[in-house]
Scaffold this active site. Sequence first.
Site, mmCIF file in Angstrom:
data_model
loop_
_atom_site.group_PDB
_atom_site.id
_atom_site.type_symbol
_atom_site.label_atom_id
_atom_site.label_comp_id
_atom_site.label_asym_id
_atom_site.label_seq_id
_atom_site.Cartn_x
_atom_site.Cartn_y
_atom_site.Cartn_z
ATOM 1 N N SER A 177 14.538 -44.984 -74.828
ATOM 2 C CA SER A 177 14.081 -43.810 -75.577
ATOM 3 C C SER A 177 14.796 -42.557 -75.053
ATOM 4 C CB SER A 177 12.558 -43.702 -75.483
ATOM 5 O OG SER A 177 12.053 -42.848 -76.477
ATOM 6 N N ASP A 278 10.952 -49.632 -85.292
ATOM 7 C CA ASP A 278 11.173 -48.363 -84.597
ATOM 8 C C ASP A 278 11.660 -47.338 -85.625
ATOM 9 O OD1 ASP A 278 11.863 -46.236 -83.010
ATOM 10 O OD2 ASP A 278 13.167 -47.374 -81.659
ATOM 11 N N HIS A 308 8.862 -49.578 -81.045
ATOM 12 C CA HIS A 308 9.432 -48.734 -79.998
ATOM 13 C C HIS A 308 8.764 -49.067 -78.661
ATOM 14 C CE1 HIS A 308 11.940 -45.310 -78.958
ATOM 15 N NE2 HIS A 308 10.956 -44.838 -78.209
#
Length: 341
Positions: A177, A278, A308
Amino acid sequence: MATKPQPSLSLPLTTKVQLALLNLVTDSSVRSDGTVNRRLYNFIDRKAKPNAVPYKGVKTYDVTVVPSRDLWFRLFIPTQQTTNDVVSLPLIVFFHGGGFVLLNAASIPYNDFCRRLARQLNAVILSVNYRLAPEHKLPSQYDDGLDVLKFIDENRQSIEFWPKNADVRRCFIAGDSAGGNITHNLAVRACGTQFRELSIIGLIVMQPFFGGKERVGSEIRLEGAPIVSVSRTDRCWKAALPAGIDTDHGWVNVYGPNALDISCLDLPPILLFVGGFDPLRDRQLRYHEWLKESGKEVLLVDIPTACHCFFLFPELSEASILYKEAKDFTEKQCSKIQMEK
């Protein structure tokens, strides 16, 4: 002709509860004006202490780099070797996620993940505790990353418990991320840095946090997916970016209108993870295409049923895919180095 059924996001009840709580805490802590209720979040964000005594086959130590910036890292050292103890182990410098504003290297989800990663890959993991926004805007996080690389290149011998078999000539940068964003931008910076011994031979980029002024299809199509939403990413970018910089800046929209020409940079091979659930996936797929167009070696692992940060939940079967692919990638890159000797 029958159409192929689309995968659905199927999660265990315990995972759903954890994700719902995470969404609630994030929405309560990160405000729309880009400020963060740090007291509230720190109260909820449980931390793990280092374990000098091996726990689940890994021992951990904390090392301070710059006290005034609270810049430090946690070492994860596997203790159950499959071969003799003198064999060298790759070093993976890891950057956690959290939208540049939340979590740290001691946060339990990342402490546990790095422990599993060290054990599964038989590698020394160095998890960086970088500064957070909005107190410290970008590019502070990239600065911290480069300072850590320089520190281990120049000063690791002064660390009492630095593992002698950690091979800085087989170094990988990894992150998920926001940490995936740091991984890319730090690797670009590292191309212009002269290290004494440290050599970066691969990048492991997990569902990187990129952005841009224009919304992409997956952000709209997957609204309501766990962890990531347009409103949450907007708040994180507002917190992270300095005044006068928007989300088409090259730090954020790395392949966009203000992208740096990386074709002339000696970036190492890249392993890129993307998840089917995601909302950032279309940005990540465009990143993949841009890397290829720029002449870079990149391996895409697209997991259709992954949300995610799926790898933070060991009960999800998709997490095992990440460990296998990351292990294969690191072993392949290390074998190239061995062959060149």
